[in-house]
Write an enzyme that holds these catalytic residues in place. Sequence first.
Site, short mmCIF file in Angstrom:
data_model
loop_
_atom_site.label_atom_id
_atom_site.label_comp_id
_atom_site.label_asym_id
_atom_site.label_seq_id
_atom_site.Cartn_x
_atom_site.Cartn_y
_atom_site.Cartn_z
N GLY A 1 2.88 -1.05 4.24
CA GLY A 1 2.86 0.36 3.87
C GLY A 1 4.27 0.84 3.57
N GLY A 2 4.90 1.47 4.56
CA GLY A 2 6.21 2.11 4.38
C GLY A 2 7.23 1.25 3.65
N GLY B 1 2.45 2.56 10.60
CA GLY B 1 3.35 3.69 10.38
C GLY B 1 4.05 4.16 11.63
N GLU C 1 -6.75 4.63 7.74
CA GLU C 1 -6.63 6.07 7.43
C GLU C 1 -7.93 6.60 6.81
OE1 GLU C 1 -2.88 5.67 5.37
OE2 GLU C 1 -1.99 5.15 7.29
N SER D 1 3.53 -1.81 10.29
CA SER D 1 4.98 -1.81 10.47
C SER D 1 5.63 -3.15 10.13
CB SER D 1 5.35 -1.36 11.89
OG SER D 1 4.90 -0.02 12.11
N GLU E 1 -5.22 -4.89 10.75
CA GLU E 1 -4.20 -3.86 10.95
C GLU E 1 -4.51 -3.07 12.22
OE1 GLU E 1 -2.23 -2.69 6.98
OE2 GLU E 1 -4.00 -1.48 7.23
N ASN F 1 0.87 -1.19 0.00
CA ASN F 1 0.00 0.00 0.00
C ASN F 1 0.90 1.24 0.00
OD1 ASN F 1 -1.82 2.04 0.53
ND2 ASN F 1 -2.24 1.40 2.64
N TRP F 2 1.01 1.86 -1.16
CA TRP F 2 1.92 3.01 -1.28
C TRP F 2 1.35 4.28 -0.65
CZ3 TRP F 2 4.21 2.85 -6.96
CH2 TRP F 2 4.97 1.67 -7.10
N LYS F 3 0.07 4.25 -0.30
CA LYS F 3 -0.60 5.44 0.25
C LYS F 3 -0.42 6.62 -0.72
CE LYS F 3 -0.01 3.39 4.72
NZ LYS F 3 -0.02 3.53 6.16
N HIS G 1 -9.46 0.88 4.99
CA HIS G 1 -8.16 1.15 5.60
C HIS G 1 -8.34 2.14 6.76
CE1 HIS G 1 -4.12 2.66 6.28
NE2 HIS G 1 -3.72 1.50 5.79
P1 PGA Z 1 2.88 0.52 7.57
O1 PGA Z 1 1.41 0.67 6.95
O2 PGA Z 1 3.44 -0.77 7.03
O3 PGA Z 1 3.64 1.72 7.08
O4 PGA Z 1 2.73 0.47 9.04
C1 PGA Z 1 0.56 -0.42 6.81
C2 PGA Z 1 -0.75 0.01 6.20
O5 PGA Z 1 -1.22 1.12 6.51
O6 PGA Z 1 -1.35 -0.72 5.40
#
Ligand code: PGA
Length: 260
Positions: free
Chosen positions: A237-238, A176, A100, A216, A170, A14-16, A98
């Site tokens: 994500g990251g 993050g 966010e 993470s 999650e 997930n590149w956001k 998600h």
């Molecule tokens: P993260 O994000 O790996 O940067 O913690 C995961 C996600 O939001 O899907």
Amino acid sequence: MMAAAQRIPLVAGNWKMNTTVPEGLDKARQLVAGPRPDGVEVVVLPPFSHLWPMREVLDGSGVALGAQDVFWEDAGAFTGEVSPLALSGWCDYVLVGHSERRHLFGETDEQVHRKLARALTHDLRVIVAVGETLDEREQGETMAVVHRQLDVAFTGIDAAALDRCVVAYEPVWAIGTGRTASPEQAQEVCAAVRRRLERLFSPQVAEATRILYGGSVTSGNAAELFAQPDIDGGLVGGASLKPPEFLQIVAAAATARVSS
Ligand code: PGA
């Protein structure tokens, strides 16, 4: 009943809201060129602006393409939203729910359900994300929150469509933050997700559905997380923004499944 070994692991990046279109295409080319083991499904979820040009880069590579969100109507006066009809036929996956979206943009369980239901009518595959906040965990509400999110999301969904659904657990406090859930914490909730799917659908559906952990995930902790019996891969994500590290996480999914 399907053993964990029969569920194909899935690693989704997930590149956001990161990368310009040229930067994103460059990362996609690196992914396609890199070493990938057999037996792991890989999905990249770039920003909407990147989807169409990225389709071409990924074609024939075996890496699937996904969108980070989708709307619950096919067309109309919904400025800024993206239709599942417009994605269907060339975009493989969509992510809904998600944290966010839920927490920064106020998306409700009911809206997540509408997105899931509509995306399924267009033959899209859907990753449904669920998870508790730190406050909810500290109040002992983790299972209640995750159950509620699943119950509402899957209300009225036909069991036959579950082969196109993936659940991502999650914990919001792990996203993050560099604070990963321990493998035991992640396994406990992923097992509870599977039991809830059993109650909502059937043992067969629960055993066949892939459940991912996200929050993470890195190349350093992926193997231990993916070795848990109810964790079938990760939503990353990251670390997904670094193609070499993302490919190491994909490799960890292959190894974990072979050795578990
Ligand atoms: P993260 O994000 O790996 O940067 O913690 C995961 C996600 O939001 O899907």
